[in-house]
Structures are given as structure tokens and as C-alpha cells.
Motif scaffolding. Structure first.
Motif, PDB file in Angstrom:
ATOM      1  N   PRO A 142      22.111  76.133   3.393  1.00 44.49           N
ATOM      2  CA  PRO A 142      22.694  76.423   4.714  1.00 44.49           C
ATOM      3  C   PRO A 142      23.722  77.546   4.611  1.00 44.49           C
ATOM      4  O   PRO A 142      24.349  77.741   3.563  1.00 44.49           O
ATOM      5  CB  PRO A 142      23.339  75.096   5.109  1.00 44.49           C
ATOM      6  CG  PRO A 142      23.605  74.403   3.815  1.00 44.49           C
ATOM      7  CD  PRO A 142      22.490  74.803   2.901  1.00 44.49           C
ATOM      8  N   PRO A 143      23.903  78.294   5.677  1.00 46.75           N
ATOM      9  CA  PRO A 143      24.903  79.373   5.651  1.00 46.75           C
ATOM     10  C   PRO A 143      26.319  78.816   5.543  1.00 46.75           C
ATOM     11  O   PRO A 143      26.572  77.644   5.829  1.00 46.75           O
ATOM     12  CB  PRO A 143      24.675  80.080   6.990  1.00 46.75           C
ATOM     13  CG  PRO A 143      24.052  79.047   7.871  1.00 46.75           C
ATOM     14  CD  PRO A 143      23.212  78.194   6.964  1.00 46.75           C
ATOM     15  N   SER A 144      27.224  79.645   5.112  1.00 46.89           N
ATOM     16  CA  SER A 144      28.622  79.223   4.971  1.00 46.89           C
ATOM     17  C   SER A 144      29.207  78.856   6.330  1.00 46.89           C
ATOM     18  O   SER A 144      28.779  79.359   7.381  1.00 46.89           O
ATOM     19  CB  SER A 144      29.446  80.349   4.339  1.00 46.89           C
ATOM     20  OG  SER A 144      28.911  80.714   3.085  1.00 46.89           O
ATOM     21  N   LYS A 145      30.183  77.973   6.287  1.00 48.85           N
ATOM     22  CA  LYS A 145      30.833  77.554   7.525  1.00 48.85           C
ATOM     23  C   LYS A 145      31.556  78.735   8.161  1.00 48.85           C
ATOM     24  O   LYS A 145      32.239  79.507   7.488  1.00 48.85           O
ATOM     25  CB  LYS A 145      31.817  76.424   7.246  1.00 48.85           C
ATOM     26  CG  LYS A 145      31.162  75.148   6.737  1.00 48.85           C
ATOM     27  CD  LYS A 145      32.191  74.052   6.499  1.00 48.85           C
ATOM     28  CE  LYS A 145      31.522  72.777   5.990  1.00 48.85           C
ATOM     29  NZ  LYS A 145      32.520  71.699   5.744  1.00 48.85           N
ATOM     30  N   THR A 146      31.402  78.833   9.456  1.00 44.35           N
ATOM     31  CA  THR A 146      31.999  79.962  10.183  1.00 44.35           C
ATOM     32  C   THR A 146      33.381  79.646  10.721  1.00 44.35           C
ATOM     33  O   THR A 146      34.114  80.550  11.127  1.00 44.35           O
ATOM     34  CB  THR A 146      31.090  80.353  11.356  1.00 44.35           C
ATOM     35  OG1 THR A 146      30.954  79.232  12.247  1.00 44.35           O
ATOM     36  CG2 THR A 146      29.713  80.759  10.849  1.00 44.35           C
ATOM     37  N   GLY A 187      19.150  75.963   5.728  1.00 44.51           N
ATOM     38  CA  GLY A 187      19.016  77.379   5.974  1.00 44.51           C
ATOM     39  C   GLY A 187      17.668  77.700   6.589  1.00 44.51           C
ATOM     40  O   GLY A 187      17.089  76.891   7.324  1.00 44.51           O
ATOM     41  N   SER A 188      17.159  78.881   6.279  1.00 48.08           N
ATOM     42  CA  SER A 188      15.884  79.315   6.853  1.00 48.08           C
ATOM     43  C   SER A 188      14.738  78.433   6.367  1.00 48.08           C
ATOM     44  O   SER A 188      14.717  77.977   5.220  1.00 48.08           O
ATOM     45  CB  SER A 188      15.611  80.772   6.475  1.00 48.08           C
ATOM     46  OG  SER A 188      16.644  81.608   6.953  1.00 48.08           O
TER      47      SER A 188
END
Length: 296
Positions: free
Chosen positions: A61-65, A75-76
Motif C-alpha cells: 500500500p502507498p505511504s500514509k498521506t 496497492g495496485s
């Protein structure tokens, strides 16, 4: 299958890798095997299996924003069969020993999140000539070449099952009892409902008979293999059949069985002191004088 593996390893107390086909490439199997741990909390069982052709996995998963809302868990999404073309330039070449011969295959190793268990699984995309397939392994530290080699051992297992089923008739047992609960497509045999001691004894005897029959068949197969390895010249010398192509100096179990059957048939009375001779002769129906038809 997974529960049987857990029970076996719990008795052995040793780490192992089980190799399964694509039928077992499902979340519940991986989840059951995850529960088998040693005293230090390390996994005792890892699984290597062939993935289904429609398998999908996810990148990290992408890093927390820092923005409001639940962070993404995956993730994708990747459809792994598409990666044979999309990532063709990233495949590696290796030479491994398969079925006793050195063979060159190309592979791509990826550690991706598999949604059925919510954890990372090592996926190995393998291209073997014109054939391409995907292997899965719960151990993300196991080398890709070792995963491929481990899965290749299934071929030996399949051949053994073929011998046991078609040559030895190990699965052709006919032991049953009417007190055993019937098994249908939508139900399982629940033996916990059997309280009567007589019925329990009959079921226990039936199960023991089935296990004994299959074990004797496995032992007989092993004896054929031992004879084949140690007396192959004698076996070929007495074999009366014809083979279009002889691919090995070691005869198959079927050839050995054919020779033994022929030898035993023609030398049956030479085994008068053996137990099998006495058993067979005790089953012989001796005709009586009254039962014999008179001829003019």
C-alpha cells in the motif's frame, strides 16, 4: 489435507515444506498451516503450490498521506498471468536439475500481498520452453530455484499414485459397514454422533481394514521397486512381454509384477511351505463324487 499435515508435523516436531497442486491454492489452506508453530513461535509448515491461472495479488500500500480517512491496505492490483508479457525483460535465467536432468528455465520472483490471507506470498512466474505457470510459496525467504525444484517433485508423487491406483489396486478396497453414516455431496461423515459401542467397534474395524489394505499395497509397491533396482538383469531376462521403446535399464513396477506373476503361476507347487500357498489351497473347492456329472 492441510489439517492432516498439521497433525503429522505436530507429532514429528520438525519443520517441513508440503507441495500441493492448484486445487489447494486457496486461503483456508494457507491459514490452517499458519497455525502450526514451534515453541519459539516459528512456523513449522510452509507450502509450495501451483497458483490458479486467474490469480491476482497486490503491491504494498502507498505511504500514509496524513489526510483524513482510512489508509489503503493494498496497492495496485496485478493479474499475474499478464506479467509474463508486461515484465518479460525482468525474467532471470537459471539452470536447475529437474527429473534427473539439467534444464534451463526463466523465472520472475515477486513478493506480493495475497488478499485471501492478507499477507505477502512469494510468487514465482516460470517459463519452461513454451509452457508458463505460476508457483506460490508461503516462505518469502525460500529461493525461487528451490521453489521450482520442490514443485518438480510432484511428478514423482503423481507417478507413485498412478502405480498404486492402476497397477496395485490400492484404492479398490471394498470394506464397509452399514452403521457408518452416509456421505453425500452436501454433508460430511460425522462420527461423533455414533454412541453405540457395537457400531463404534464396527466402524473402527472397517477403518483399520481400509488402512491395512492400503498399507499392504504400498509395501508391495516398495518391494517391486527394490526387486527392480537390485535384480533388473534377471527381470529383463525373464520378461515375456514386448516393449516398443526401452527407456531405462531399470524395469518398471509393471514389468516386475508381470514377471513375478508368471513365475509364481508356473512354480506354484514349489511354494508348498509358504503361508500364501496354504491360504490359497484352503480356499480351493474340492468337487465331490455326487456333484460330478456322469458321462456316457
Amino acid at each position: 489435507m492441510a489439517t492432516m499435515a498439521v497433525d503429522l508435523v505436530s507429532v514429528m516436531g520438525k519443520k517441513c515444506i508440503i507441495v500441493l497442486d492448484a486445487y489447494f491454492a486457496v486461503g483456508p489452506v494457507f491459514s490452517i498451516l499458519q497455525k502450526s508453530l514451534d515453541d519459539q513461535g516459528e512456523r513449522l509448515i510452509h507450502v509450495v503450490t501451483r497458483a490458479k491461472s486467474n490469480v491476482v495479488a497486490y503491491l504494498d500500500p502507498p505511504s500514509k498521506t496524513g489526510k483524513p480517512g482510512r489508509p489503503r491496505q493494498y496497492g495496485s492490483r496485478l493479474r499475474l498471468m499478464d506479467l509474463f508479457e508486461a515484465m518479460v525483460g525482468q525474467f532471470e535465467q537459471t539452470t536447475i536439475v529437474l527429473y534427473g536432468q539439467s534444464k534451463e528455465v526463466s523465472f520472475l520472483c515477486l513478493d506480493l500481498i495475497w488478499k485471501p490471507i492478507g499477507e505477502k506470498v512469494r510468487f514465482v512466474l516460470v517459463r519452461d520452453g513454451s509452457e508458463q505457470f505460476i508457483l506460490m510459496c508461503s516462505d518469502v525467504e525460500l529461493l525461487a530455484s528451490d521453489i521450482i525444484r520442490a514443485y518438480s517433485y510432484r511428478f514423482k508423487i503423481e507417478v507413485s499414485f498412478k502405480m498404486l491406483k492402476h497397477l496395485m489396486g490400492v484404492f479398490s478396497y471394498r470394506f464397509w459397514t452399514s452403521v457408518w453414516p452416509r456421505i453425500g455431496k452436501s454433508n460430511v461423515s460425522d462420527l461423533s454422533s455414533i454412541k453405540d459401542q457395537h457400531s463404534q467397534r464396527l466402524i473402527r474395524q472397517t477403518a483399520n481394514a481400509i488402512e491395512a489394505f492400503m498399507n499392504f499395497g504400498c509395501i508391495a509397491t516398495g518391494i517391486l521397486q527394490i526387486i527392480s533396482l537390485n535384480f533388473h538383469q534377471t527381470i529383463w531376462g525373464k520378461y515375456l512381454g514386448w516393449l516398443r521403446t526401452v527407456t531405462s535399464t531399470i524395469p518398471s513396477e509393471e514389468v516386475v509384477k508381470s514377471v513375478i506373476q508368471e513365475e509364481y503361476y508356473h512354480n506354484f507347487r514349489s511354494f508348498k511351505n509358504s503361508a500364501i500357498y496354504r491360504i490359497i489351497m484352503s480356499k480351493n473347492r474340492k468337487p465331490t463324487v455326487d456333484a460330478m456329472p456322469l458321462a456316457a
